[in-house]
Design a protein around this motif. Structure first.
Motif, PDB file in Angstrom:
ATOM      1  N   ARG A 140       4.291   8.654  -7.566  1.00  0.00           N
ATOM      2  CA  ARG A 140       3.900   9.470  -8.715  1.00  0.00           C
ATOM      3  C   ARG A 140       2.421   9.831  -8.633  1.00  0.00           C
ATOM      4  O   ARG A 140       1.604   9.054  -8.124  1.00  0.00           O
ATOM      5  CB  ARG A 140       4.174   8.708 -10.010  1.00  0.00           C
ATOM      6  CG  ARG A 140       5.639   8.483 -10.270  1.00  0.00           C
ATOM      7  CD  ARG A 140       5.893   7.936 -11.658  1.00  0.00           C
ATOM      8  NE  ARG A 140       5.224   6.668 -11.896  1.00  0.00           N
ATOM      9  CZ  ARG A 140       5.434   5.908 -12.976  1.00  0.00           C
ATOM     10  NH1 ARG A 140       6.278   6.308 -13.910  1.00  0.00           N
ATOM     11  NH2 ARG A 140       4.798   4.766 -13.126  1.00  0.00           N
ATOM     12  N   PRO A 141       2.047  11.003  -9.128  1.00  0.00           N
ATOM     13  CA  PRO A 141       0.621  11.375  -9.136  1.00  0.00           C
ATOM     14  C   PRO A 141      -0.217  10.307  -9.837  1.00  0.00           C
ATOM     15  O   PRO A 141       0.170   9.781 -10.892  1.00  0.00           O
ATOM     16  CB  PRO A 141       0.603  12.689  -9.927  1.00  0.00           C
ATOM     17  CG  PRO A 141       1.976  13.259  -9.740  1.00  0.00           C
ATOM     18  CD  PRO A 141       2.900  12.066  -9.687  1.00  0.00           C
ATOM     19  N   GLY A 142      -1.335   9.971  -9.237  1.00  0.00           N
ATOM     20  CA  GLY A 142      -2.216   8.976  -9.821  1.00  0.00           C
ATOM     21  C   GLY A 142      -1.773   7.552  -9.590  1.00  0.00           C
ATOM     22  O   GLY A 142      -2.376   6.612 -10.109  1.00  0.00           O
ATOM     23  N   ASP A 143      -0.702   7.370  -8.797  1.00  0.00           N
ATOM     24  CA  ASP A 143      -0.152   6.034  -8.581  1.00  0.00           C
ATOM     25  C   ASP A 143      -0.303   5.630  -7.123  1.00  0.00           C
ATOM     26  O   ASP A 143       0.583   5.000  -6.546  1.00  0.00           O
ATOM     27  CB  ASP A 143       1.327   6.023  -8.987  1.00  0.00           C
ATOM     28  CG  ASP A 143       1.835   4.618  -9.289  1.00  0.00           C
ATOM     29  OD1 ASP A 143       1.003   3.715  -9.447  1.00  0.00           O
ATOM     30  OD2 ASP A 143       3.067   4.442  -9.358  1.00  0.00           O
ATOM     31  N   ASP A 144      -1.417   6.009  -6.515  1.00  0.00           N
ATOM     32  CA  ASP A 144      -1.656   5.708  -5.110  1.00  0.00           C
ATOM     33  C   ASP A 144      -1.550   4.208  -4.868  1.00  0.00           C
ATOM     34  O   ASP A 144      -2.133   3.398  -5.603  1.00  0.00           O
ATOM     35  CB  ASP A 144      -3.049   6.183  -4.688  1.00  0.00           C
ATOM     36  CG  ASP A 144      -3.153   7.699  -4.692  1.00  0.00           C
ATOM     37  OD1 ASP A 144      -2.088   8.344  -4.718  1.00  0.00           O
ATOM     38  OD2 ASP A 144      -4.283   8.224  -4.674  1.00  0.00           O
ATOM     39  N   GLY A 145      -0.802   3.868  -3.837  1.00  0.00           N
ATOM     40  CA  GLY A 145      -0.613   2.459  -3.523  1.00  0.00           C
ATOM     41  C   GLY A 145       0.505   1.803  -4.303  1.00  0.00           C
ATOM     42  O   GLY A 145       0.859   0.657  -4.032  1.00  0.00           O
ATOM     43  N   GLY A 146       1.079   2.511  -5.268  1.00  0.00           N
ATOM     44  CA  GLY A 146       2.181   1.956  -6.036  1.00  0.00           C
ATOM     45  C   GLY A 146       3.501   2.146  -5.319  1.00  0.00           C
ATOM     46  O   GLY A 146       3.571   2.726  -4.230  1.00  0.00           O
ATOM     47  N   PRO A 147       4.583   1.673  -5.911  1.00  0.00           N
ATOM     48  CA  PRO A 147       5.892   1.792  -5.276  1.00  0.00           C
ATOM     49  C   PRO A 147       6.328   3.247  -5.161  1.00  0.00           C
ATOM     50  O   PRO A 147       6.052   4.060  -6.045  1.00  0.00           O
ATOM     51  CB  PRO A 147       6.813   1.009  -6.207  1.00  0.00           C
ATOM     52  CG  PRO A 147       6.123   1.034  -7.535  1.00  0.00           C
ATOM     53  CD  PRO A 147       4.663   1.014  -7.224  1.00  0.00           C
ATOM     54  N   ASN A 148       7.007   3.567  -4.070  1.00  0.00           N
ATOM     55  CA  ASN A 148       7.518   4.919  -3.943  1.00  0.00           C
ATOM     56  C   ASN A 148       8.822   5.063  -4.736  1.00  0.00           C
ATOM     57  O   ASN A 148       9.300   4.111  -5.374  1.00  0.00           O
ATOM     58  CB  ASN A 148       7.672   5.323  -2.473  1.00  0.00           C
ATOM     59  CG  ASN A 148       8.685   4.481  -1.719  1.00  0.00           C
ATOM     60  OD1 ASN A 148       9.608   3.915  -2.294  1.00  0.00           O
ATOM     61  ND2 ASN A 148       8.511   4.416  -0.405  1.00  0.00           N
ATOM     62  N   VAL A 149       9.389   6.255  -4.704  1.00  0.00           N
ATOM     63  CA  VAL A 149      10.555   6.532  -5.536  1.00  0.00           C
ATOM     64  C   VAL A 149      11.737   5.645  -5.155  1.00  0.00           C
ATOM     65  O   VAL A 149      12.445   5.114  -6.021  1.00  0.00           O
ATOM     66  CB  VAL A 149      10.939   8.026  -5.435  1.00  0.00           C
ATOM     67  CG1 VAL A 149      12.276   8.295  -6.104  1.00  0.00           C
ATOM     68  CG2 VAL A 149       9.859   8.894  -6.074  1.00  0.00           C
ATOM     69  N   GLY A 150      11.966   5.468  -3.851  1.00  0.00           N
ATOM     70  CA  GLY A 150      13.066   4.609  -3.429  1.00  0.00           C
ATOM     71  C   GLY A 150      12.916   3.196  -3.949  1.00  0.00           C
ATOM     72  O   GLY A 150      13.881   2.579  -4.424  1.00  0.00           O
ATOM     73  N   ALA A 151      11.704   2.662  -3.877  1.00  0.00           N
ATOM     74  CA  ALA A 151      11.460   1.313  -4.375  1.00  0.00           C
ATOM     75  C   ALA A 151      11.672   1.231  -5.878  1.00  0.00           C
ATOM     76  O   ALA A 151      12.155   0.215  -6.404  1.00  0.00           O
ATOM     77  CB  ALA A 151      10.033   0.880  -4.018  1.00  0.00           C
ATOM     78  N   ARG A 152      11.311   2.294  -6.606  1.00  0.00           N
ATOM     79  CA  ARG A 152      11.535   2.310  -8.055  1.00  0.00           C
ATOM     80  C   ARG A 152      13.027   2.268  -8.378  1.00  0.00           C
ATOM     81  O   ARG A 152      13.451   1.613  -9.338  1.00  0.00           O
ATOM     82  CB  ARG A 152      10.896   3.555  -8.670  1.00  0.00           C
ATOM     83  CG  ARG A 152       9.384   3.510  -8.710  1.00  0.00           C
ATOM     84  CD  ARG A 152       8.807   4.738  -9.392  1.00  0.00           C
ATOM     85  NE  ARG A 152       7.360   4.679  -9.405  1.00  0.00           N
ATOM     86  CZ  ARG A 152       6.643   3.986 -10.295  1.00  0.00           C
ATOM     87  NH1 ARG A 152       7.262   3.304 -11.250  1.00  0.00           N
ATOM     88  NH2 ARG A 152       5.327   3.983 -10.241  1.00  0.00           N
ATOM     89  N   MET A 153      13.837   2.972  -7.596  1.00  0.00           N
ATOM     90  CA  MET A 153      15.283   2.930  -7.831  1.00  0.00           C
ATOM     91  C   MET A 153      15.813   1.512  -7.637  1.00  0.00           C
ATOM     92  O   MET A 153      16.639   1.028  -8.417  1.00  0.00           O
ATOM     93  CB  MET A 153      16.003   3.900  -6.890  1.00  0.00           C
ATOM     94  CG  MET A 153      15.651   5.360  -7.103  1.00  0.00           C
ATOM     95  SD  MET A 153      15.910   5.919  -8.814  1.00  0.00           S
ATOM     96  CE  MET A 153      14.211   6.244  -9.313  1.00  0.00           C
ATOM     97  N   LEU A 154      15.345   0.834  -6.601  1.00  0.00           N
ATOM     98  CA  LEU A 154      15.771  -0.546  -6.372  1.00  0.00           C
ATOM     99  C   LEU A 154      15.368  -1.447  -7.531  1.00  0.00           C
ATOM    100  O   LEU A 154      16.139  -2.318  -7.962  1.00  0.00           O
ATOM    101  CB  LEU A 154      15.166  -1.060  -5.061  1.00  0.00           C
ATOM    102  CG  LEU A 154      15.650  -0.374  -3.781  1.00  0.00           C
ATOM    103  CD1 LEU A 154      14.781  -0.800  -2.592  1.00  0.00           C
ATOM    104  CD2 LEU A 154      17.111  -0.682  -3.511  1.00  0.00           C
ATOM    105  N   ALA A 155      14.178  -1.237  -8.067  1.00  0.00           N
ATOM    106  CA  ALA A 155      13.722  -2.059  -9.192  1.00  0.00           C
ATOM    107  C   ALA A 155      14.569  -1.818 -10.438  1.00  0.00           C
ATOM    108  O   ALA A 155      14.894  -2.759 -11.172  1.00  0.00           O
ATOM    109  CB  ALA A 155      12.247  -1.767  -9.479  1.00  0.00           C
ATOM    110  N   HIS A 156      14.932  -0.564 -10.692  1.00  0.00           N
ATOM    111  CA  HIS A 156      15.827  -0.279 -11.816  1.00  0.00           C
ATOM    112  C   HIS A 156      17.148  -1.031 -11.657  1.00  0.00           C
ATOM    113  O   HIS A 156      17.673  -1.601 -12.628  1.00  0.00           O
ATOM    114  CB  HIS A 156      16.114   1.225 -11.889  1.00  0.00           C
ATOM    115  CG  HIS A 156      15.011   2.047 -12.486  1.00  0.00           C
ATOM    116  ND1 HIS A 156      14.586   1.876 -13.797  1.00  0.00           N
ATOM    117  CD2 HIS A 156      14.269   3.061 -11.962  1.00  0.00           C
ATOM    118  CE1 HIS A 156      13.619   2.752 -14.050  1.00  0.00           C
ATOM    119  NE2 HIS A 156      13.404   3.474 -12.961  1.00  0.00           N
TER     120      HIS A 156
END
Length: 284
Positions: free
Chosen positions: A170-186
């Motif tokens: 996500r914009p402004g979320d440098d170094g944070g989880p990418n979209v695939g990782a977010r789906m896994l967390a959900h």
């Protein structure tokens, strides 16, 4: 509406008893031709019936690809309905590979089509796309819970184009989880506290190499395409999935289906893959 045991419970039992293998039912035109069948409804019906009769009493999961049936219109969908009914009656779990994804009442209608226990196309689980936002899947999540069904959410897919979306942040979320990782967390949150395995799984390609940077411990199944024709082998699974390999459901389509239309050859191929997968998992 009668309620089944949760999909995750039924899937875990099927994997333990029959081996962790999912075989696709993908009647695309070239495969029909390879089987000596016409690219028409009669060929579609013969192909699907052969696969179901050969495999539904021995593999854990059958996964029909809805598109290959839909292309024949209402008569093709009727073949799909019959295939789902007969596969489930023979003891296989059916994952409908339809990759549906939308918002609001439209997503709810897709859920009713495949996840309502009384629907003609009711399947044990459905593949869905979360790329209108994970929250857009809520109608499917809720109906799956009510009916004892499950979902497989596209997370880290085996096609090269998938990285354009799934590896983004996500914009402004440098170094944070990418979209695939977010789906896994959900999905990990959906499955929290469920046992022996949650009902909300992810699609994660077996061709992706080392995934140790991702938390695959979602307490749910990982549907893994890419075994066989796409180049991955059962021996690759521990390297790709690490400690989560026990929850992996490898999907093989052309690797098994190319042995048709002889039923004995289809069964022998599926048995070989199942045994190789068991051995790879046991090694971990």
């Amino acid at each position: 509406m009668s309620v089944l045991e949760p999909f995750g419970t039924r899937l875990r039992r099927a994997m333990d008893e029959r081996g962790p293998l999912c075989v696709g039912i993908d009647p695309h035109a070239s495969l029909l031709a390879d089987w000596g069948l016409n690219d028409d409804v009669a060929g579609l019906e013969r192909f699907s019936r052969t696969v179901v009769e050969a495999l539904a009493d021995r593999v854990a999961v059958l996964k029909p690809q809805s598109a290959f049936f839909e292309r024949f219109g209402s008569r093709g969908v009727a073949v799909l309905e019959k295939s789902v009914e007969e596969a489930r009656a023979a003891g296989a779990l059916v994952v409908m590979d339809a990759k549906r994804g939308d918002i609001g009442s439209t997503m709810a209608a897709y859920a009713e089509t495949f996840l309502h226990k009384d629907a003609p196309l009711f399947s044990d689980a459905l593949t869905v796309s979360p790329y209108l936002g994970y929250g857009s899947l809520r109608p499917a999540v809720e109906l799956a819970r009510e009916s004892g069904a499950g979902l497989f959410v596209l997370a880290l897919t085996s096609n090269p184009e998938g990285a354009e979306v799934q590896h983004s942040v996500r914009p402004g979320d440098d170094g944070g989880p990418n979209v695939g990782a977010r789906m896994l967390a959900h999905l990990a949150r959906e499955n929290a506290g469920e046992g022996p395995m949650g009902s909300f799984g992810a699609v994660v390609g077996a061709t992706l190499g080392d995934l140790s940077s991702y938390d695959l411990a979602i307490n749910g199944p990982l549907l893994a395409p890419g075994i066989g024709a796409q180049g991955a082998t059962p021996a690759d699974l521990p390297r790709v999935f690490g400690a989560a390999v026990g929850h992996v459901v490898p999907n093989v389509s052309r690797g098994v289906l190319r042995h048709g239309p002889d039923a004995a050859s289809l069964r022998a191929s599926a048995d070989r893959f199942a045994e190789q997968i068991r051995a790879a998992v046991a090694a971990v």
